[in-house]
Design a protein around this motif. Structure first.
Motif, PDB file in Angstrom:
ATOM      1  N   PRO A 444       0.839  -1.196   0.000  1.00  0.00           N
ATOM      2  CA  PRO A 444       0.000   0.000   0.000  1.00  0.00           C
ATOM      3  C   PRO A 444       0.876   1.249   0.000  1.00  0.00           C
ATOM      4  O   PRO A 444       1.923   1.285   0.659  1.00  0.00           O
ATOM      5  CB  PRO A 444      -0.794  -0.125   1.303  1.00  0.00           C
ATOM      6  CG  PRO A 444       0.023  -1.016   2.174  1.00  0.00           C
ATOM      7  CD  PRO A 444       0.717  -1.966   1.256  1.00  0.00           C
ATOM      8  N   VAL A 445       0.456   2.259  -0.738  1.00  0.00           N
ATOM      9  CA  VAL A 445       1.259   3.476  -0.837  1.00  0.00           C
ATOM     10  C   VAL A 445       0.797   4.456   0.243  1.00  0.00           C
ATOM     11  O   VAL A 445      -0.164   5.202   0.056  1.00  0.00           O
ATOM     12  CB  VAL A 445       1.166   4.107  -2.235  1.00  0.00           C
ATOM     13  CG1 VAL A 445       2.036   5.361  -2.294  1.00  0.00           C
ATOM     14  CG2 VAL A 445       1.610   3.108  -3.286  1.00  0.00           C
ATOM     15  N   PHE A 446       1.474   4.423   1.369  1.00  0.00           N
ATOM     16  CA  PHE A 446       1.180   5.369   2.439  1.00  0.00           C
ATOM     17  C   PHE A 446       1.856   6.706   2.142  1.00  0.00           C
ATOM     18  O   PHE A 446       2.709   6.816   1.256  1.00  0.00           O
ATOM     19  CB  PHE A 446       1.655   4.809   3.781  1.00  0.00           C
ATOM     20  CG  PHE A 446       0.931   3.575   4.210  1.00  0.00           C
ATOM     21  CD1 PHE A 446      -0.423   3.625   4.513  1.00  0.00           C
ATOM     22  CD2 PHE A 446       1.584   2.352   4.297  1.00  0.00           C
ATOM     23  CE1 PHE A 446      -1.110   2.487   4.899  1.00  0.00           C
ATOM     24  CE2 PHE A 446       0.907   1.216   4.677  1.00  0.00           C
ATOM     25  CZ  PHE A 446      -0.447   1.276   4.981  1.00  0.00           C
ATOM     26  N   THR A 447       1.470   7.711   2.894  1.00  0.00           N
ATOM     27  CA  THR A 447       2.059   9.039   2.751  1.00  0.00           C
ATOM     28  C   THR A 447       2.592   9.502   4.107  1.00  0.00           C
ATOM     29  O   THR A 447       2.252   8.950   5.146  1.00  0.00           O
ATOM     30  CB  THR A 447       1.028  10.056   2.231  1.00  0.00           C
ATOM     31  OG1 THR A 447      -0.044  10.162   3.173  1.00  0.00           O
ATOM     32  CG2 THR A 447       0.473   9.633   0.877  1.00  0.00           C
ATOM     33  N   GLY A 448       3.439  10.520   4.063  1.00  0.00           N
ATOM     34  CA  GLY A 448       3.876  11.151   5.299  1.00  0.00           C
ATOM     35  C   GLY A 448       5.046  10.511   5.999  1.00  0.00           C
ATOM     36  O   GLY A 448       5.302  10.828   7.162  1.00  0.00           O
ATOM     37  N   CYS A 449       5.793   9.602   5.344  1.00  0.00           N
ATOM     38  CA  CYS A 449       6.959   9.012   6.007  1.00  0.00           C
ATOM     39  C   CYS A 449       8.034  10.059   6.258  1.00  0.00           C
ATOM     40  O   CYS A 449       8.824   9.928   7.204  1.00  0.00           O
ATOM     41  CB  CYS A 449       7.522   7.868   5.177  1.00  0.00           C
ATOM     42  SG  CYS A 449       6.518   6.359   5.224  1.00  0.00           S
ATOM     43  N   ASP A 450       8.100  11.095   5.437  1.00  0.00           N
ATOM     44  CA  ASP A 450       9.072  12.173   5.648  1.00  0.00           C
ATOM     45  C   ASP A 450       8.636  13.097   6.776  1.00  0.00           C
ATOM     46  O   ASP A 450       9.426  13.535   7.603  1.00  0.00           O
ATOM     47  CB  ASP A 450       9.271  12.973   4.369  1.00  0.00           C
ATOM     48  CG  ASP A 450       7.962  13.526   3.800  1.00  0.00           C
ATOM     49  OD1 ASP A 450       6.869  13.050   4.190  1.00  0.00           O
ATOM     50  OD2 ASP A 450       8.025  14.452   2.961  1.00  0.00           O
ATOM     51  N   LYS A 451       7.321  13.358   6.847  1.00  0.00           N
ATOM     52  CA  LYS A 451       6.750  14.197   7.888  1.00  0.00           C
ATOM     53  C   LYS A 451       5.270  13.905   7.948  1.00  0.00           C
ATOM     54  O   LYS A 451       4.567  13.990   6.938  1.00  0.00           O
ATOM     55  CB  LYS A 451       6.988  15.681   7.593  1.00  0.00           C
ATOM     56  CG  LYS A 451       6.451  16.598   8.685  1.00  0.00           C
ATOM     57  CD  LYS A 451       6.719  18.065   8.338  1.00  0.00           C
ATOM     58  CE  LYS A 451       6.178  18.987   9.421  1.00  0.00           C
ATOM     59  NZ  LYS A 451       6.424  20.418   9.081  1.00  0.00           N
ATOM     60  N   ILE A 452       4.775  13.547   9.133  1.00  0.00           N
ATOM     61  CA  ILE A 452       3.373  13.184   9.269  1.00  0.00           C
ATOM     62  C   ILE A 452       2.493  14.295   8.728  1.00  0.00           C
ATOM     63  O   ILE A 452       2.642  15.470   9.074  1.00  0.00           O
ATOM     64  CB  ILE A 452       3.026  12.896  10.748  1.00  0.00           C
ATOM     65  CG1 ILE A 452       3.886  11.752  11.278  1.00  0.00           C
ATOM     66  CG2 ILE A 452       1.550  12.578  10.901  1.00  0.00           C
ATOM     67  CD1 ILE A 452       3.785  10.473  10.505  1.00  0.00           C
ATOM     68  N   GLY A 453       1.565  13.908   7.849  1.00  0.00           N
ATOM     69  CA  GLY A 453       0.641  14.878   7.287  1.00  0.00           C
ATOM     70  C   GLY A 453       1.126  15.591   6.046  1.00  0.00           C
ATOM     71  O   GLY A 453       0.416  16.425   5.487  1.00  0.00           O
ATOM     72  N   SER A 454       2.342  15.257   5.577  1.00  0.00           N
ATOM     73  CA  SER A 454       2.889  15.970   4.415  1.00  0.00           C
ATOM     74  C   SER A 454       2.155  15.649   3.126  1.00  0.00           C
ATOM     75  O   SER A 454       2.133  16.454   2.191  1.00  0.00           O
ATOM     76  CB  SER A 454       4.374  15.641   4.243  1.00  0.00           C
ATOM     77  OG  SER A 454       4.546  14.303   3.787  1.00  0.00           O
ATOM     78  N   GLY A 455       1.576  14.450   3.040  1.00  0.00           N
ATOM     79  CA  GLY A 455       0.931  14.020   1.806  1.00  0.00           C
ATOM     80  C   GLY A 455       1.889  13.446   0.792  1.00  0.00           C
ATOM     81  O   GLY A 455       1.459  12.944  -0.257  1.00  0.00           O
ATOM     82  N   ASN A 456       3.186  13.468   1.072  1.00  0.00           N
ATOM     83  CA  ASN A 456       4.173  12.911   0.149  1.00  0.00           C
ATOM     84  C   ASN A 456       4.189  11.394   0.253  1.00  0.00           C
ATOM     85  O   ASN A 456       4.153  10.836   1.353  1.00  0.00           O
ATOM     86  CB  ASN A 456       5.561  13.462   0.460  1.00  0.00           C
ATOM     87  CG  ASN A 456       5.643  14.961   0.260  1.00  0.00           C
ATOM     88  OD1 ASN A 456       4.993  15.503  -0.635  1.00  0.00           O
ATOM     89  ND2 ASN A 456       6.422  15.638   1.091  1.00  0.00           N
TER      90      ASN A 456
END
Length: 638
Positions: A444-456
């Motif tokens: 699954p392609v999660f987001t926010g691993c760089d910063k929670i809530g970033s959407g990246n």
């Protein structure tokens, strides 16, 4: 000639051999594409004079030969050889900094607020990529990102460690000291444990397909008996074995947490108890530290803050015990769970570092298996849970609950190591299922691993988590979690567990359509691919006839009449979820109603309040919840 090259010349025995040692990889032969990594190991072993079994064994204990999409481990390690680079990995903090969860989770005491600490400098042992790059005459980025170069770098390091020990042999049994040093351990017991695990792997052999489709095999070599005395020449700490509650097969040290009286009637950083005589230990909670080893140990030794029972180090699986298991740690954010559980922290990051080392998995599984046997804790996902499965205590605390160890903790592999593999236990068409995706293929392609809530978007890699949809269609919205989002839908943020199930969890089936299965989840039907679940057996709970809805609780506290006059009654505080007639939830067990009143430093004032009420623990959403046994009917699922 550089000092490093001069040392390599000495061990190679001449310029000709040195040229071979520093050469580029051997030309690839015509071979199946899924055999490239096997060939890379063979080439690197030959190039640097390392026994190929040793190279494969070390790599397996670090990464199980996986590439992990080029992402760092929770200990800043890259590639199959886990070469470490702190400059590009996780942000140093701690699990409890910067959020709103009260780790104690007891309404009878003031909330223990998040604490911002100054992180300690990471140890030099977590910066091996530069030494490997220097030995290869290349740059750190190449060693991090190219699997073949990463393997060469690991082989070069092992050869260098062997040279430093002054041992010249191509026999695998003569490489024990170099393997022990590769662990990065600063004490001899942990280094030996790492090396012992590597040689056990060499003796038994192993074969698997990696996360990027490479077929790798280490043939068994049962006659390899290493020279374990080599570890004594490494100059590592050799402390006397401490008094700990650990199995003999792991390296374990005592780093005690202080039970200390503080000003204004406060105290820290855990509670003295007498478990299991006072209360049964029925749960083990798996955490990650969101920081490095030194910082976690510093926090556990802070008398003004909090402590848990154990921490496991990533690079070598070393375990530190902080709190005796008879006592109650402050770690789960829910006082009922704290009072009946053991907390085990794992060095690393749930998002910024995305994979856990095999050394850590093995050491942790040995510890948890030992504790589970000692206290009769069932080896299932209702009792061996993540911090992300711990329920909020009241509606107000749901949003602040933690989500570690995150969607990249491999529960399937962990339970294999525990000797309790996650597998089908029911017949096709069963009314209960166990979540069991194929870890490597489930991405699954999660987001926010760089910063929670970033959407990246996070790197696409294997995961234990399966996302739920409102319809049997991958393009349909995710479910809502009223406790997290009100009426809004959940998201794909890596920290958002509002529409997500985890490997090993069990749910009651709510329907089938095409290649999809619906389960009951937070009072809704959640759809997931049928290929990600297997049939299960067990009990399900459903409201008694005549009850349109029943309350759901985040803790199994007694009825008000059970409390003695000197103990404040704890509100039952129903959660904001709806469990309606016709819905069913998988039962984890029937538990007593208990409240451990421990609000003063004087242990003589502590008391366990027991009620007549009984509760049913159910897998209600991503987190477990509790139902009043009097409100439900229990039925078998086939």
């Amino acid at each position: 000639m550089s000092h490093t090259l001069a040392r390599r010349l000495a061990v190679a025995g001449g310029a000709g051999l040195l040229a071979v040692a520093l050469a580029t990889p051997l030309p690839a032969q015509a071979q199946p594409s899924d055999q490239q990594r096997q060939q890379d190991f063979a080439n690197a072993a030959k190039e640097f004079g390392v026994p190929v079994g040793v190279l494969l064994g070390v790599s397996y204990l670090e990464s199980r030969w996986d590439y992990n999409a080029g992402t760092p481990s929770t200990a800043a390690g890259y590639g199959p050889m886990h070469l470490t680079d702190l400059r590009t990995a996780g942000v140093v903090t701690n699990e409890f900094a910067g959020d709103t969860e009260d780790p104690r989770g007891d309404d009878a005491r003031p909330a223990l607020r998040p604490k911002v600490t100054q992180p300690a400098a990471p140890p030099p042992s977590l910066q091996t990529v530069d030494e490997a790059a220097a030995l290869l005459h290349t740059d750190a980025a190449t060693v991090r990102s190219d699997p073949a170069q990463n393997i060469r770098g690991g082989a070069a390091l092992l050869a260098e460690y062997q040279r430093e020990l002054g041992v010249r042999s191509e026999d695998a049994k003569e490489w024990y000291g170099a393997v022990a040093k590769y662990s990065g351990s600063d004490d001899v017991a942990a280094a030996r444990t790492f090396a012992d695990e590597v040689y056990d792997t060499i003796k038994t052999g192993v074969a698997r397909t990696t996360d990027d489709g490479q077929a790798v095999k280490l043939a068994p070599a049962s006659d390899v008996t290493p020279d374990t005395k080599q570890a004594d020449a490494l100059g590592l700490r050799a402390d006397a074995p401490p008094a700990t509650e650990c199995p003999k097969t792991v390296a374990c040290e005592s780093v005690p947490a202080p039970y200390q009286e503080l000003p204004d009637g406060d105290y820290g950083n855990h509670d003295i108890a007498n478990r299991p005589q006072s209360q049964k230990i029925d749960t083990i909670v798996i955490h990650d530290t969101e920081g490095y080893w030194a910082d976690a140990l510093t926090l556990a030794q802070d008398p003004t803050y909090l402590a848990w029972h154990y921490t496991v180090r990533s690079q070598d699986g070393l375990i530190a015990q902080h709190v005796p298991t008879k006592d109650v740690g402050w770690h789960a954010g829910n006082w009922y769970v704290n009072a009946k559980s053991i907390g085990v922290e794992h060095e690393g990051f749930a998002a910024q570092g995305t994979w856990y080392t095999e050394a850590m998995y093995r050491s942790s599984a040995k510890l948890v298996g030992y504790l589970a046997k000692r206290y009769g804790v069932p080896l299932d996902r209702a009792h061996i849970i993540g911090h992300d499965n711990v329920p909020g205590t009241t509606p107000a605390t749901i949003a602040g609950m933690h989500w570690d160890p995150g969607p990249y903790w491999d529960w399937s592999h962990y339970f294999d190591l525990l000797g309790a593999p996650i597998k089908a236990t029911g017949r096709p068409g069963s009314s209960m299922v166990t979540v069991a995706p194929k870890f490597a293929a489930n991405r699954p392609v999660f987001t926010g691993c760089d910063k929670i809530g970033s959407g990246n978007a996070c790197a696409a890699r294997g995961s234990e988590a399966v996302v739920l949809h409102t319809a049997p269609d991958a393009s349909s919205p995710l479910l809502s979690d009223v406790g997290l989002h009100g009426t809004g839908a959940s998201t794909m943020d890596v920290s958002d567990v509002g529409s997500r199930v985890a490997t090993g969890q069990q749910y009651a089936v709510a329907g089938h359509q095409g290649g999809w299965t619906a389960i009951w989840y937070l009072g809704q039907k959640g759809w997931l691919p049928s290929s990600t679940v297997v049939p299960a057996t067990g009990l399900v709970a459903t409201p008694k006839p005549g009850k349109a809805t029943i309350p759901v609780y985040g803790r199994a506290f007694p009825e008000a009449s059970a409390y003695p006059a000197n103990v404040t009654v704890q509100a039952l505080a129903p959660m904001p979820y709806t469990l309606a007639a016709g819905q069913k939830y998988a039962v984890g067990g029937i538990v007593p109603s208990e409240y451990y009143s421990a609000t003063t430093f004087d242990v003589a004032d502590h008391v366990v309040v027991r009620g007549k009420m009984k509760y049913v623990e159910v897998q209600f959403g991503h987190r477990v919840e509790y139902l009043n046994l009097d409100d439900v009917v229990l039925k078998p699922a086939f």
